[in-house]
Design an enzyme around this catalytic site. Structure first.
Site, PDB file in Angstrom:
ATOM      1  N   SER A 214      16.858  59.185  -0.759  1.00 42.24           N
ATOM      2  CA  SER A 214      17.694  60.245  -0.202  1.00 42.24           C
ATOM      3  C   SER A 214      17.757  61.396  -1.186  1.00 42.24           C
ATOM      4  O   SER A 214      18.227  61.228  -2.313  1.00 42.24           O
ATOM      5  CB  SER A 214      19.113  59.716   0.065  1.00 42.24           C
ATOM      6  OG  SER A 214      19.931  60.772   0.522  1.00 42.24           O
ATOM      7  N   LYS A 215      17.291  62.542  -0.757  1.00 45.84           N
ATOM      8  CA  LYS A 215      17.338  63.710  -1.639  1.00 45.84           C
ATOM      9  C   LYS A 215      18.778  63.939  -2.114  1.00 45.84           C
ATOM     10  O   LYS A 215      19.034  64.068  -3.300  1.00 45.84           O
ATOM     11  CB  LYS A 215      16.802  64.922  -0.883  1.00 45.84           C
ATOM     12  CG  LYS A 215      16.940  66.215  -1.636  1.00 45.84           C
ATOM     13  CD  LYS A 215      16.375  67.395  -0.884  1.00 45.84           C
ATOM     14  CE  LYS A 215      16.824  68.678  -1.567  1.00 45.84           C
ATOM     15  NZ  LYS A 215      16.286  69.882  -0.949  1.00 45.84           N
ATOM     16  N   THR A 216      19.710  63.967  -1.192  1.00 47.34           N
ATOM     17  CA  THR A 216      21.094  64.312  -1.540  1.00 47.34           C
ATOM     18  C   THR A 216      21.903  63.097  -1.973  1.00 47.34           C
ATOM     19  O   THR A 216      22.902  63.232  -2.659  1.00 47.34           O
ATOM     20  CB  THR A 216      21.794  64.908  -0.315  1.00 47.34           C
ATOM     21  OG1 THR A 216      21.660  63.955   0.772  1.00 47.34           O
ATOM     22  CG2 THR A 216      21.188  66.225   0.100  1.00 47.34           C
ATOM     23  N   THR A 219      23.673  61.315   2.519  1.00 48.19           N
ATOM     24  CA  THR A 219      23.418  61.199   3.956  1.00 48.19           C
ATOM     25  C   THR A 219      24.057  59.915   4.481  1.00 48.19           C
ATOM     26  O   THR A 219      23.783  58.821   3.966  1.00 48.19           O
ATOM     27  CB  THR A 219      21.890  61.207   4.210  1.00 48.19           C
ATOM     28  OG1 THR A 219      21.367  62.404   3.638  1.00 48.19           O
ATOM     29  CG2 THR A 219      21.550  61.163   5.680  1.00 48.19           C
ATOM     30  N   GLU A 221      23.870  57.937   7.059  1.00 48.00           N
ATOM     31  CA  GLU A 221      23.066  56.798   7.496  1.00 48.00           C
ATOM     32  C   GLU A 221      22.521  56.034   6.290  1.00 48.00           C
ATOM     33  O   GLU A 221      22.570  54.801   6.226  1.00 48.00           O
ATOM     34  CB  GLU A 221      21.874  57.267   8.345  1.00 48.00           C
ATOM     35  CG  GLU A 221      22.233  57.799   9.724  1.00 48.00           C
ATOM     36  CD  GLU A 221      22.484  59.282   9.745  1.00 48.00           C
ATOM     37  OE1 GLU A 221      22.824  59.860   8.685  1.00 48.00           O
ATOM     38  OE2 GLU A 221      22.350  59.881  10.818  1.00 48.00           O
ATOM     39  N   GLY A 276      13.443  68.244   2.344  1.00 49.64           N
ATOM     40  CA  GLY A 276      13.283  66.864   2.828  1.00 49.64           C
ATOM     41  C   GLY A 276      11.988  66.642   3.572  1.00 49.64           C
ATOM     42  O   GLY A 276      11.280  65.647   3.364  1.00 49.64           O
ATOM     43  N   ARG A 277      11.619  67.581   4.429  1.00 45.36           N
ATOM     44  CA  ARG A 277      10.417  67.382   5.254  1.00 45.36           C
ATOM     45  C   ARG A 277       9.116  67.599   4.481  1.00 45.36           C
ATOM     46  O   ARG A 277       8.033  67.455   5.035  1.00 45.36           O
ATOM     47  CB  ARG A 277      10.484  68.247   6.513  1.00 45.36           C
ATOM     48  CG  ARG A 277      10.799  69.713   6.270  1.00 45.36           C
ATOM     49  CD  ARG A 277      11.271  70.382   7.566  1.00 45.36           C
ATOM     50  NE  ARG A 277      11.727  71.738   7.408  1.00 45.36           N
ATOM     51  CZ  ARG A 277      12.968  72.095   7.108  1.00 45.36           C
ATOM     52  NH1 ARG A 277      13.870  71.170   6.864  1.00 45.36           N
ATOM     53  NH2 ARG A 277      13.303  73.376   7.027  1.00 45.36           N
ATOM     54  N   GLN A 358       9.293  66.717  12.771  1.00 41.78           N
ATOM     55  CA  GLN A 358      10.302  67.203  11.826  1.00 41.78           C
ATOM     56  C   GLN A 358       9.770  68.439  11.093  1.00 41.78           C
ATOM     57  O   GLN A 358      10.465  69.446  10.965  1.00 41.78           O
ATOM     58  CB  GLN A 358      10.696  66.131  10.801  1.00 41.78           C
ATOM     59  CG  GLN A 358      11.887  66.603   9.958  1.00 41.78           C
ATOM     60  CD  GLN A 358      12.122  65.828   8.659  1.00 41.78           C
ATOM     61  OE1 GLN A 358      11.289  65.032   8.236  1.00 41.78           O
ATOM     62  NE2 GLN A 358      13.251  66.070   8.033  1.00 41.78           N
ATOM     63  N   GLU A 362      12.072  71.188  12.667  1.00 41.11           N
ATOM     64  CA  GLU A 362      13.188  71.441  11.748  1.00 41.11           C
ATOM     65  C   GLU A 362      12.927  72.742  10.984  1.00 41.11           C
ATOM     66  O   GLU A 362      13.850  73.436  10.589  1.00 41.11           O
ATOM     67  CB  GLU A 362      13.367  70.266  10.763  1.00 41.11           C
ATOM     68  CG  GLU A 362      14.716  70.299  10.051  1.00 41.11           C
ATOM     69  CD  GLU A 362      15.063  69.011   9.305  1.00 41.11           C
ATOM     70  OE1 GLU A 362      15.947  68.271   9.735  1.00 41.11           O
ATOM     71  OE2 GLU A 362      14.417  68.755   8.275  1.00 41.11           O
ATOM     72  N   HIS A 393      -3.596  57.820  29.103  1.00 45.03           N
ATOM     73  CA  HIS A 393      -3.154  56.961  30.206  1.00 45.03           C
ATOM     74  C   HIS A 393      -1.665  57.090  30.464  1.00 45.03           C
ATOM     75  O   HIS A 393      -1.088  56.259  31.161  1.00 45.03           O
ATOM     76  CB  HIS A 393      -3.519  55.508  29.899  1.00 45.03           C
ATOM     77  CG  HIS A 393      -5.000  55.307  29.809  1.00 45.03           C
ATOM     78  ND1 HIS A 393      -5.789  55.005  30.907  1.00 45.03           N
ATOM     79  CD2 HIS A 393      -5.853  55.436  28.759  1.00 45.03           C
ATOM     80  CE1 HIS A 393      -7.057  54.910  30.519  1.00 45.03           C
ATOM     81  NE2 HIS A 393      -7.121  55.173  29.224  1.00 45.03           N
ATOM     82  N   LYS A 516      26.750  66.304  12.661  1.00 44.53           N
ATOM     83  CA  LYS A 516      27.166  65.387  11.581  1.00 44.53           C
ATOM     84  C   LYS A 516      28.672  65.482  11.379  1.00 44.53           C
ATOM     85  O   LYS A 516      29.359  64.474  11.230  1.00 44.53           O
ATOM     86  CB  LYS A 516      26.494  65.779  10.254  1.00 44.53           C
ATOM     87  CG  LYS A 516      25.025  65.466  10.147  1.00 44.53           C
ATOM     88  CD  LYS A 516      24.558  65.776   8.715  1.00 44.53           C
ATOM     89  CE  LYS A 516      23.061  65.815   8.601  1.00 44.53           C
ATOM     90  NZ  LYS A 516      22.570  66.283   7.309  1.00 44.53           N
TER      91      LYS A 516
END
Ligand code: F6P
Length: 552
Positions: A214-216, A219, A221, A276-277, A358, A362, A393, A516
Site C-alpha cells: 500500500s503506497k499510503t 487504504t 481495504e 499507484g497505477r 485503472q 483513473e 464468443h 470512500k
C-alpha cells in the site's frame, strides 16, 4: 494551454473528419495504396527485447490525418509536457508532485532528479530499493530466508488494492511461464471477507509470506485485510509465529508500517512521486521479483525503459505511443467513440485489460482542464477487453454488427510459450488474430451474401458493414519480461498523450474519494441504532432493509 478544441489543428481535424466520414473506406484505402501497410506501421526495436510491430494501417488514417494529428500534438504541447515529465517537474499540479515512475525503470543511467535531488542513489534511492528487492527475493527463493519454523516460504499472499494489486496480479499472470514452480501466489484486494478467507484457507502459516502493499498504508481495504491476516497468523501459530519473518511492507509510509507491527528493515520503500497505477515498477512489484526471479524482473524494467527511451527521443510522427494516443483522441473527439477495446490473443495476458482500465480510466476519467474549467470535449474512453479467442464468443457480436464504433487493439506474440499439439493452437490463435481485424475492416456485402445463396430477408441480418478500425500489435517472439514491460509502457505513454491533449491532470484521482468518505460514515451507522435516517430515501431505505435482512 488554450482548450484543446480551440487549437487551430482541432478545427482543421473537424473539417477533415467530415471528409473522412463521407468518403474514407478502409478496404479501398488499401486497394488504392500498395504502401499503406508500411507507411502506417511502426516497429519498436530495442536491445534485449523482440521487435514489436504496431500496425496502425487499419485505422481511419490518411497522410493528411496523420499530419493534422501531429500538428494537434505540437499545438497542445505534447513534447513540452513529455519533457517536463522526464525532467521531474511537478506535473501532477493538484497534488504538487512530480510524476517520475520512469525513474523506477531507469536502467539506462539517466540523470533523474526531483527538486534537485538524485532519486536513483542514496540509501532510499531507486537503486538501493532494487538491491534490497534482489537480496530479499533471492533469499526467499533459495530458502535462505525461512519462516519461523525454518520452512521455506512458498506461499505468497499480496495484500493490496488498485495499483498495489492490479499490476502485480497482471504481471505475475503474464509471466507465469517464468514463475517458480514451487511457489503459490494469492492476491487479496477486496474488502469482501471472502477474498481473504479463501486465500487463508489455502495457506499454511509456516510457509506463508504476506506482502502488505500500500503506497499510503491507510487504504481501508488493505489495512483491514492485513490486520485480519496478522490475527490469523498469530492465532494459527499460537502466538509463536514471528511476524518479522512472515510480513513485509511495500509502502511510502514508514510511520504507519511500524505502527502495524512490521519492522522498518522489512519495508521496501518508494516515493510519493510514484502514482499507484504506475507502481508495479517499484517495491510494489516485489511479488513479481519473488515469483519470476530478480533477473526477469530486471528484464521487465529494461523493456519498460526501452519504451521510455523511444517515447522520449522519437519525433512525434514516428513515436509509437504518441500515434496510439493521437488515434485515441481522433476516435473519441471526432468520431464520438466512447470505448477502447484491448483484446490480447494471449491467455497469459488475461488480466491485461483489467490493469489498463485503472491506468486509462483513473488517469483520464476527468472533466476539468488545467485552468479549472470544464472540458468542452469528451475525455477518457471506457477501456475494456478480454483475451481472444474467448471474447469473440461473447461480446464481439457488438463489435462487428452493433451500432457503436469500437476502435480495437489486438495483441499477439508470434511465438507461443506452449507450442503444444505441433503448434496447432498457436496457428489457430494467430489465424483468428488476423481474421478478426480483416473481418472488421472488409465486412461482408449484400452481393457476397446473395452469391452465397442467402435468402433476401436474411441479408440485412447477415450483412457486415466493415470499415471498423483496429490496431494490430505483433510481438516478434514470445511475450517475455522485456516485451511485457514495453507493452505496458506503450499504454502508459498513450494515456499520457491523451491527457496532454485534453489538458487534464492524468495523475490525481480525486474521483475515488467521495465514495470512500461516505462508506466510512455509513460503516459507523451500521453499528448504531437507526434505519438510514439522514440519507436520501433510496439510500436510507436500502440501509434499513439491509439491517433488517442481515439482522444487524
Ligand atoms: O482509491 C484509489 C487508489 O488511491 C489508487 O490510485 C491506488 O492504486 C489504490 O487506491 C491503492 O492505494 P494504496 O496503494 O495507497 O493502498
Amino acid at each position: 494551454m488554450a482548450p484543446a478544441n480551440t487549437l487551430p489543428a482541432w478545427s482543421e481535424l473537424q473539417a477533415h473528419r467530415d471528409d473522412v466520414a463521407k468518403s474514407f473506406v478502409l478496404k479501398e484505402a488499401f486497394s488504392s495504396d500498395a504502401d499503406r501497410f508500411s507507411r502506417f506501421s511502426r516497429t519498436f526495436k530495442a536491445a534485449g527485447s523482440a521487435d514489436i510491430l504496431f500496425d496502425f494501417s487499419k485505422n481511419f488514417l490518411t497522410n493528411e490525418t496523420l499530419d493534422l494529428l501531429v500538428k494537434l500534438a505540437e499545438q497542445a504541447g505534447v513534447e513540452r509536457k513529455r519533457d517536463a515529465l522526464f525532467r521531474g517537474d511537478k506535473i501532477n499540479f493538484t497534488e504538487n508532485r512530480a510524476v517520475f515512475h520512469p525513474a523506477l525503470r531507469n536502467v539506462g543511467g539517466w540523470d533523474m532528479k526531483v527538486d534537485g535531488v538524485d532519486v536513483m542513489s542514496g540509501p532510499n534511492g531507486v537503486n538501493s530499493v532494487l538491491d534490497h528487492m534482489k537480496d530479499f527475493s533471492e533469499k526467499v527463493r533459495s530458502g535462505e530466508w525461512t519462516g519461523f519454523t525454518g520452512k521455506k516460504l512458498t506461499n505468497i499472499v499480496n495484500v493490496g488494492i488498485g495499483g498495489s494489486d492490479l499490476g502485480p496480479v497482471m504481471v505475475t499472470e503474464a509471466l507465469k511461464y517464468y514463475g517458480a514452480p514451487d511457489m503459490t501466489l494469492h492476491f487479496v484486494s477486496n474488502i469482501d471477507g471472502t477474498h481473504m478467507a479463501e486465500a487463508l484457507k489455502a495457506s499454511d502459516p509456516e510457509t506463508t509470506l504476506f506482502l502488505v502493499a500500500s503506497k499510503t498504508f491507510t487504504t481501508a481495504e488493505t489495512t483491514t485485510n492485513a490486520n485480519t491476516a496478522k490475527s490469523w497468523f498469530l492465532e494459527k501459530t499460537g502466538g509463536k509465529g514471528d511476524v518479522a519473518k512472515h510480513f513485509v511492507a511495500l509502502s511510502t509510509n514508514e510511520a504507519e508500517v511500524t505502527k502495524f507491527g512490521i519492522d522498518s528493515a522489512n519495508m521496501f520503500g518508494f516515493e510519493s512521486w510514484v502514482g499507484g497505477r504506475y507502481s508495479v515498477w517499484s517495491a510494489i512489484g516485489l511479488s513479481v521479483a519473488l515469483y519470476v526471479g530478480y533477473d526477469n524482473f530486471y528484464k521487465f524494467l529494461s523493456g519498460a525503459h526501452a519504451m521510455d527511451k523511444h517515447f522520449r527521443e522519437t519525433p512525434l510522427k514516428e513515436n509509437i505511443p504518441v500515434l496510439g494516443g493521437l488515434l485515441s483522441v481522433w476516435y473519441s473527439n471526432f468520431f464520438q467513440a466512447q470505448t477502447h477495446l484491448v483484446a490480447p490473443f494471449d491467455q497469459y495476458l488475461h488480466r491485461f485489460a483489467a490493469y489498463l482500465q485503472q491506468l486509462s480510466m483513473e488517469s483520464n476519467g476527468k472533466g476539468i482542464t488545467s485552468d479549472g474549467s470544464t472540458a468542452k470535449y469528451t475525455t477518457g474512453a471506457i477501456l475494456f477487453g478480454e483475451p481472444c479467442t474467448n471474447a469473440q464468443h461473447s461480446f464481439f457480436q457488438l463489435v462487428h454488427q452493433g451500432t457503436k464504433l469500437i476502435p480495437a487493439d489486438f495483441i499477439l506474440a508470434a511465438k507461443s510459450h506452449n507450442p503444444i499439439h505441433d503448434n496447432l493452437h498457436q496457428k489457430m490463435l494467430a489465424s483468428n488474430y488476423f481474421a478478426q481485424a480483416e473481418a472488421l475492416m472488409v465486412g461482408k456485402t449484400d452481393e457476397q451474401l446473395r452469391a452465397e445463396g442467402t435468402p433476401e430477408d436474411l441479408i440485412p441480418h447477415k450483412r457486415f458493414l466493415g470499415n471498423r478500425p483496429t490496431t494490430s500489435i505483433l510481438v516478434g517472439d514470445v511475450i517475455g519480461p522485456a516485451e511485457l514491460g514495453a507493452l505496458i509502457v506503450y499504454y502508459e505513454h498513450l494515456t499520457f498523450v491523451e491527457g496532454a491533449i485534453w489538458d487534464i491532470n492524468s495523475f490525481d484521482q480525486w474521483g475515488v474519494e467521495l465514495g470512500k468518505v461516505l462508506a466510512k460514515k455509513i460503516l459507523k451507522e451500521l453499528d448504531e441504532p437507526g434505519n438510514g435516517e439522514g440519507h436520501d430515501v433510496s439510500t436510507g431505505g436500502l440501509i434499513g432493509a439491509f439491517k433488517q435482512f442481515a439482522k444487524i
